[in-house]
Design an enzyme around this catalytic site. Structure first.
Site, PDB file in Angstrom:
ATOM      1  N   PRO A  15       4.555  -5.514  -0.752  1.00 27.67           N
ATOM      2  CA  PRO A  15       4.396  -4.416  -1.918  1.00 27.67           C
ATOM      3  C   PRO A  15       4.583  -4.329  -3.232  1.00 27.67           C
ATOM      4  O   PRO A  15       4.982  -5.423  -3.566  1.00 27.67           O
ATOM      5  CB  PRO A  15       6.330  -3.891  -1.146  1.00 27.67           C
ATOM      6  N   GLY A  16       3.712  -3.221  -4.295  1.00 26.24           N
ATOM      7  CA  GLY A  16       3.130  -4.164  -5.427  1.00 26.24           C
ATOM      8  C   GLY A  16       3.455  -2.184  -5.841  1.00 26.24           C
ATOM      9  O   GLY A  16       4.875  -2.197  -6.784  1.00 26.24           O
ATOM     10  N   ARG A  17       2.585  -1.479  -5.956  1.00 26.83           N
ATOM     11  CA  ARG A  17       2.795  -0.007  -6.076  1.00 26.83           C
ATOM     12  C   ARG A  17       4.090   0.034  -6.591  1.00 26.83           C
ATOM     13  O   ARG A  17       4.831   1.119  -7.468  1.00 26.83           O
ATOM     14  CB  ARG A  17       1.934   1.067  -5.741  1.00 26.83           C
ATOM     15  N   GLY A  69       0.697  -1.507   0.078  1.00 28.42           N
ATOM     16  CA  GLY A  69      -0.278  -0.082  -0.032  1.00 28.42           C
ATOM     17  C   GLY A  69       0.310   1.739   0.340  1.00 28.42           C
ATOM     18  O   GLY A  69       0.345   2.488  -0.178  1.00 28.42           O
ATOM     19  N   ARG A  94      -6.818   3.492 -15.412  1.00 27.76           N
ATOM     20  CA  ARG A  94      -7.228   4.391 -14.515  1.00 27.76           C
ATOM     21  C   ARG A  94      -7.312   5.785 -13.890  1.00 27.76           C
ATOM     22  O   ARG A  94      -8.407   5.503 -12.764  1.00 27.76           O
ATOM     23  CB  ARG A  94      -5.405   4.460 -12.818  1.00 27.76           C
ATOM     24  N   TYR A 131     -10.663   5.690 -11.388  1.00 30.40           N
ATOM     25  CA  TYR A 131     -10.404   5.818  -9.916  1.00 30.40           C
ATOM     26  C   TYR A 131      -9.956   7.699 -10.012  1.00 30.40           C
ATOM     27  O   TYR A 131      -9.772   8.178  -9.493  1.00 30.40           O
ATOM     28  CB  TYR A 131      -9.148   5.948  -9.454  1.00 30.40           C
ATOM     29  N   CYS A 170     -14.398   4.331 -27.551  1.00 32.89           N
ATOM     30  CA  CYS A 170     -15.728   5.169 -27.811  1.00 32.89           C
ATOM     31  C   CYS A 170     -15.702   5.545 -26.739  1.00 32.89           C
ATOM     32  O   CYS A 170     -16.492   4.985 -26.729  1.00 32.89           O
ATOM     33  CB  CYS A 170     -16.198   4.579 -29.134  1.00 32.89           C
ATOM     34  N   GLU A 171     -15.690   6.218 -26.045  1.00 33.22           N
ATOM     35  CA  GLU A 171     -15.453   6.458 -24.933  1.00 33.22           C
ATOM     36  C   GLU A 171     -15.336   8.551 -24.611  1.00 33.22           C
ATOM     37  O   GLU A 171     -14.152   8.710 -24.325  1.00 33.22           O
ATOM     38  CB  GLU A 171     -14.910   6.082 -23.830  1.00 33.22           C
ATOM     39  N   TYR A 195      -0.458  -1.744 -12.071  1.00 35.13           N
ATOM     40  CA  TYR A 195      -1.935  -1.116 -12.552  1.00 35.13           C
ATOM     41  C   TYR A 195      -1.941  -0.410 -13.544  1.00 35.13           C
ATOM     42  O   TYR A 195      -3.262  -0.041 -14.211  1.00 35.13           O
ATOM     43  CB  TYR A 195      -2.610  -0.840 -11.517  1.00 35.13           C
TER      44      TYR A 195
HETATM   45  N1  LLP Z   1      -1.397  -7.705  -1.413  1.00 30.65           N
HETATM   46  C1  LLP Z   1      -2.716  -7.636  -0.905  1.00 30.65           C
HETATM   47  C2  LLP Z   1      -3.726  -7.428  -0.188  1.00 30.65           C
HETATM   48  C3  LLP Z   1      -3.177  -6.354  -1.668  1.00 30.65           C
HETATM   49  O1  LLP Z   1      -4.860  -6.554  -1.576  1.00 30.65           O
HETATM   50  C4  LLP Z   1      -2.903  -5.560  -2.750  1.00 30.65           C
HETATM   51  C5  LLP Z   1      -2.878  -4.560  -3.615  1.00 30.65           C
HETATM   52  C6  LLP Z   1      -1.068  -5.098  -2.202  1.00 30.65           C
HETATM   53  C7  LLP Z   1      -0.851  -6.357  -1.483  1.00 30.65           C
HETATM   54  C8  LLP Z   1      -0.569  -4.412  -3.009  1.00 30.65           C
HETATM   55  O2  LLP Z   1      -0.988  -3.013  -2.673  1.00 30.65           O
HETATM   56  P1  LLP Z   1       0.013  -1.950  -3.494  1.00 30.65           P
HETATM   57  O3  LLP Z   1       1.508  -2.160  -2.484  1.00 30.65           O
HETATM   58  O4  LLP Z   1       0.095  -2.016  -4.676  1.00 30.65           O
HETATM   59  O5  LLP Z   1      -0.321  -0.712  -2.963  1.00 30.65           O
HETATM   60  N2  LLP Z   1      -6.317  -0.999  -8.957  1.00 30.65           N
HETATM   61  C9  LLP Z   1      -5.994   0.020  -8.149  1.00 30.65           C
HETATM   62  C10 LLP Z   1      -5.213  -0.772  -6.914  1.00 30.65           C
HETATM   63  C11 LLP Z   1      -6.165  -1.877  -6.360  1.00 30.65           C
HETATM   64  C12 LLP Z   1      -4.999  -2.641  -4.792  1.00 30.65           C
HETATM   65  C13 LLP Z   1      -5.453  -3.942  -5.160  1.00 30.65           C
HETATM   66  N3  LLP Z   1      -4.761  -4.509  -3.736  1.00 30.65           N
HETATM   67  C14 LLP Z   1      -5.207   1.528  -8.312  1.00 30.65           C
HETATM   68  O6  LLP Z   1      -4.990   1.104  -9.915  1.00 30.65           O
HETATM   69  O7  LLP Z   1      -5.188   1.821  -7.859  1.00 30.65           O
END
Ligand code: LLP
Length: 441
Positions: free
Chosen positions: A290-292, A247, A329, A333, A360-361, A389
């Site tokens: 961590p992802g994003r 997150g 996105r 969002y 087309c949107e 994402y």
């Molecule tokens: N762990 C779990 C259980 C999660 O559900 C997520 C993200 C992460 C880790 C990774 O979170 P991050 O570090 O990336 O914030 N599609 C949306 C975001 C959806 C998040 C889904 N879960 C966007 O584009 O903002």
């Protein structure tokens, strides 16, 4: 302007990433094009390793939902991180890339029996179990395979984090996890301790994404540790691992102020340790997902500017050759992005324009009100921080083929996901016999 990773302005006044001139990349590989900065991606992994693994012996698990293909799996493996997958498709990708199954964590709120069986069979290390149905199903399947997989139970700590605030909510209303407050989480732990085919390892929570306020994390860690202590007292169960999800927020546009990974680590580990001392229990091993913050800043999307349209007194539209298909996105969002004209990096901003996609949107707008140098058709527009994402959420609306992705490093660019072709678009289409003739005429 924030130049991420290896981005810089080269001697031609062009945007360069990984030592490659992005105008030349666009010419060579076509647009839209996802550009992944290898050193930036790896450095972000290393920052996590240093801040969490080296300092606190914590586990870092990359969230594959943000960006996953075979090459990304290889890099995550080489950097020594774990991998969080949420579907059979992500798991398949990881296994095909040779990612070690014991470092794969399987997430998801409705894993199918087939997905679970595939994961058990391939030796996936740990299952983040979301609900009681899944617990029972996993135990049954594990029994059939004669395995005892590790289980981390997902719970909802009752904290809802927002980008700039956090609030305590009626946490009962979430599709994810078992609620602590009403006793369901406790029931889940008790049940997993009873099931012989499962090895209860710990607890998981994820409070949200694109979070800047570390206070939300301190709060979540505290609530989770209160529950760890409650479990200890009521069941004698030891929580070996505490996974506090992902997150951490990244910079997209002015005003976003990301926190350093090491600050984040200190807050999480500090909060866990503090509570462990307070309760005189052993602190569980910390895990993060961590992802994003790993993949986001490592990605840039290149587009070619096409039609330019000015509505006098209203606004000027720059249309590009991609849009919500490769980056949903903004439409989903209202996410905001920054863009540059890759070939005019040294030209001062000259006009306020809005960047439109080609779907087309009406909602297919990538950026409202961007300040850019004067643009002409054929210019390359670079949108930054698109590593997370974007590709993973891309789609074929309007039958637009998905872009290619290249990995850049040290002046070298390699294709890691090829561009979809028109043939790919019809690859799964079938014509019933009785329509065949018509289709051919
Ligand atoms: N762990 C779990 C259980 C999660 O559900 C997520 C993200 C992460 C880790 C990774 O979170 P991050 O570090 O990336 O914030 N599609 C949306 C975001 C959806 C998040 C889904 N879960 C966007 O584009 O903002």
């Amino acid at each position: 302007m924030k130049l991420n990773g290896t981005m810089r302005i080269n001697e031609n006044g062009h945007l360069e990433i990984g030592g490659c001139d992005t105008v030349e990349l666009a010419w060579e590989f076509g647009t839209p094009l996802y550009v992944l900065d290898e050193m930036c991606f790896r450095q972000n992994c290393r920052d996590y390793n240093q801040a969490f693994s080296e300092k606190y012996r914590a586990g870092v698990i990359y969230a594959g939902k943000t960006l996953l293909n075979l090459a990304v799996c290889r890099m995550v493996d080489e950097e020594g991180l774990g991998l969080d997958v949420v579907s059979g498709g992500e798991l398949f990708t990881a296994l095909k890339a040779g990612f070690p199954a014991e470092r794969i964590y399987f997430h998801g709120n409705n894993k199918s029996p087939a997905e679970l069986a595939m994961a058990i069979e391939s030796g996936v290390g740990c299952f983040m179990v979301d609900n009681i149905c899944e617990l029972e199903l996993l135990s049954r399947l594990a029994g059939e395979y004669g395995r005892v997989p590790g289980v981390i139970l997902r719970v909802t700590p009752g904290i809802e984090a927002h980008t700039h605030e956090y609030i305590k909510t009626g946490q009962i209303d979430s599709k994810f996890g078992l609620v602590i407050e009403n006793g369901q989480a406790l029931g889940g732990v008790k049940r997993s301790l009873e099931l012989e085919n499962l090895h209860f390892k710990g607890l998981h929570c994820h409070i949200g994404s694109q979070i800047f306020e570390l206070e939300s994390y301190r709060h979540a860690a505290g609530v989770m540790m209160d529950f760890v202590n409650q479990l200890h007292e009521e069941t004698g169960a030891r929580v070996e691992e505490l996974d506090l999800g992902g997150g951490l927020g990244v910079y997209y546009t002015e005003g976003d102020q990301p926190r350093a990974v090491k600050e984040y680590a200190d807050v999480l580990a500090g909060a866990v340790q503090e509570k462990a001392e307070q309760y005189r229990i052993q602190a569980p091993r910390l895990l993060v997902e961590p992802g994003r913050s790993i993949s986001g800043p490592a990605g840039t999307t290149l587009y070619t500017v096409g039609a330019i349209k000015e509505i006098p007194g209203i606004r000027k539209y720059l249309a590009v050759d991609g849009g919500m298909g490769d980056n949903p996105r903004p439409a989903l969002y209202q996410a905001r992005y920054e863009a540059y004209l890759a070939g005019k990096m040294e030209c001062p901003p000259a006009e306020l324009v809005s960047v439109a996609g080609k779907c087309c949107e009406s909602g297919d707008m990538l950026i409202w009100d961007a300040e850019l140098p004067e643009a002409e058709p054929g210019d390359i527009l670079a949108v930054s921080c698109t590593g997370a994402y974007n590709y993973s959420m891309s789609m074929n609306y309007n039958r637009l083929p998905r872009p290619a992705m290249i990995l850049v490093r040290g002046g070298c660019a390699e294709l890691i996901t090829r561009r979809e072709s028109y043939e790919d678009l019809i690859m799964n289409d079938l014509i019933p016999e009785r329509l065949t003739k018509k289709a051919n005429t």
